[in-house]
Design a protein around this motif. Structure first.
Motif, PDB file in Angstrom:
ATOM      1  N   ASN A 102      14.341   4.460   7.970  1.00  0.00           N
ATOM      2  CA  ASN A 102      13.030   3.857   7.955  1.00  0.00           C
ATOM      3  C   ASN A 102      13.195   2.444   7.432  1.00  0.00           C
ATOM      4  O   ASN A 102      13.506   2.236   6.263  1.00  0.00           O
ATOM      5  N   PHE A 103      13.003   1.484   8.319  1.00  0.00           N
ATOM      6  CA  PHE A 103      13.192   0.102   7.918  1.00  0.00           C
ATOM      7  C   PHE A 103      11.865  -0.557   7.585  1.00  0.00           C
ATOM      8  O   PHE A 103      11.716  -1.755   7.697  1.00  0.00           O
ATOM      9  N   GLY A 104      10.893   0.245   7.196  1.00  0.00           N
ATOM     10  CA  GLY A 104       9.600  -0.299   6.837  1.00  0.00           C
ATOM     11  C   GLY A 104       9.631  -0.984   5.476  1.00  0.00           C
ATOM     12  O   GLY A 104      10.580  -0.881   4.712  1.00  0.00           O
ATOM     13  N   ILE A 105       8.569  -1.675   5.202  1.00  0.00           N
ATOM     14  CA  ILE A 105       8.447  -2.396   3.936  1.00  0.00           C
ATOM     15  C   ILE A 105       7.489  -1.623   3.039  1.00  0.00           C
ATOM     16  O   ILE A 105       6.413  -1.213   3.475  1.00  0.00           O
ATOM     17  N   HIS A 106       7.893  -1.431   1.791  1.00  0.00           N
ATOM     18  CA  HIS A 106       6.996  -0.799   0.825  1.00  0.00           C
ATOM     19  C   HIS A 106       5.908  -1.819   0.482  1.00  0.00           C
ATOM     20  O   HIS A 106       6.178  -2.876  -0.075  1.00  0.00           O
ATOM     21  N   ASP A 107       4.682  -1.515   0.855  1.00  0.00           N
ATOM     22  CA  ASP A 107       3.578  -2.468   0.740  1.00  0.00           C
ATOM     23  C   ASP A 107       2.397  -1.814   0.046  1.00  0.00           C
ATOM     24  O   ASP A 107       1.404  -1.434   0.677  1.00  0.00           O
ATOM     25  N   VAL A 115       0.430  -5.982  10.460  1.00  0.00           N
ATOM     26  CA  VAL A 115       1.730  -5.923  11.125  1.00  0.00           C
ATOM     27  C   VAL A 115       2.073  -4.477  11.449  1.00  0.00           C
ATOM     28  O   VAL A 115       2.537  -4.168  12.551  1.00  0.00           O
ATOM     29  N   ALA A 116       1.815  -3.576  10.530  1.00  0.00           N
ATOM     30  CA  ALA A 116       2.106  -2.156  10.753  1.00  0.00           C
ATOM     31  C   ALA A 116       1.254  -1.598  11.897  1.00  0.00           C
ATOM     32  O   ALA A 116       1.746  -0.821  12.720  1.00  0.00           O
ATOM     33  N   GLU A 117      -0.014  -2.010  11.970  1.00  0.00           N
ATOM     34  CA  GLU A 117      -0.872  -1.549  13.061  1.00  0.00           C
ATOM     35  C   GLU A 117      -0.370  -2.060  14.400  1.00  0.00           C
ATOM     36  O   GLU A 117      -0.356  -1.324  15.390  1.00  0.00           O
ATOM     37  N   ASP A 118       0.056  -3.325  14.446  1.00  0.00           N
ATOM     38  CA  ASP A 118       0.585  -3.884  15.689  1.00  0.00           C
ATOM     39  C   ASP A 118       1.856  -3.162  16.113  1.00  0.00           C
ATOM     40  O   ASP A 118       2.060  -2.898  17.302  1.00  0.00           O
ATOM     41  N   LEU A 119       2.706  -2.834  15.143  1.00  0.00           N
ATOM     42  CA  LEU A 119       3.922  -2.099  15.462  1.00  0.00           C
ATOM     43  C   LEU A 119       3.600  -0.706  15.989  1.00  0.00           C
ATOM     44  O   LEU A 119       4.233  -0.224  16.931  1.00  0.00           O
ATOM     45  N   GLU A 120       2.610  -0.062  15.396  1.00  0.00           N
ATOM     46  CA  GLU A 120       2.227   1.278  15.848  1.00  0.00           C
ATOM     47  C   GLU A 120       1.641   1.226  17.259  1.00  0.00           C
ATOM     48  O   GLU A 120       1.921   2.086  18.090  1.00  0.00           O
ATOM     49  N   LYS A 121       0.869   0.184  17.544  1.00  0.00           N
ATOM     50  CA  LYS A 121       0.333   0.022  18.898  1.00  0.00           C
ATOM     51  C   LYS A 121       1.459  -0.203  19.896  1.00  0.00           C
ATOM     52  O   LYS A 121       1.419   0.309  21.010  1.00  0.00           O
TER      53      LYS A 121
END
Length: 190
Positions: A102-107, A115-121
């Motif tokens: 998981n290369f996500g950012i702890h936010d 940014v997370a929503e755009d990635l999910e879309k």
């Protein structure tokens, strides 16, 4: 106060002339020349060397065969393994074992939520018409023309209106199956 005789300068310590290695005699039997050139002792002893003079190292290199005693299949395997330095490889993008990254950012403050929503879309793109047609024929890609034809025949027999006493649902499914088949055949023949 230090005496100047014990004090050595940086130049005296670091600019020493290279010490010459001990000279070895040529490992070829009966040769009295100096062995300046190294040659590996064998395929399984690549870190152990013979020391030869120039004439004998040329003769050794001309007659030495790394693959001597190996079958053609063993040679092919060795060549393939040598292209990756004898390291294991696997196709790009495959998952190995149960490891998931998981290369996500702890936010915790939600700064990067957009940014997370755009990635999910982007991850949940709508399926292509070909993917929908494969799903209609109950197939998953990649498929061959023969597999498409076989699935089409099975589904047409099952959902044909004559086989289902004129059932409207079966008739609609029959039409969708026929359209999916036509779409896939034109896509594969193009």
């Amino acid at each position: 106060m230090r005496s100047t005789s014990t004090k050595r300068s940086w130049r005296q310590i670091h600019d020493r002339p290279e010490e010459r290695p001990q000279t070895k005699a040529c490992d070829h039997p009966g040769c009295a020349h100096v062995g300046e050139y190294r040659a590996p002792k064998g395929r399984d002893q690549l870190d152990q060397y013979y020391w030869f003079c120039l004439d004998h190292v040329r003769a050794y290199n001309a007659s030495w065969d790394f693959y001597k005693g190996m079958s053609p299949d063993e040679i092919e395997d060795e060549i393939r393994r040598s292209t990756t330095w004898q390291r294991p490889t696997w196709p790009l993008g495959t998952k190995t074992g149960n490891r998931r990254f998981n290369f996500g950012i702890h936010d915790p403050l939600g700064v990067f939520d957009d940014v997370a929503e755009d990635l999910e879309k982007a991850r949940t793109r709508p399926p292509t018409p070909e993917e929908l047609a494969l799903a209609e024929l109950e197939l998953t890609g990649p498929v061959t023309i023969a597999e498409i034809k076989a699935a089409y025949k099975v589904l047409v027999k099952r959902h044909h209106p004559d086989a289902n006493n004129g059932d409207k649902e079966s008739e609609e499914r029959f039409k969708r199956i026929s359209q999916a088949y036509k779409l896939l055949m034109t896509a594969l023949s193009a």
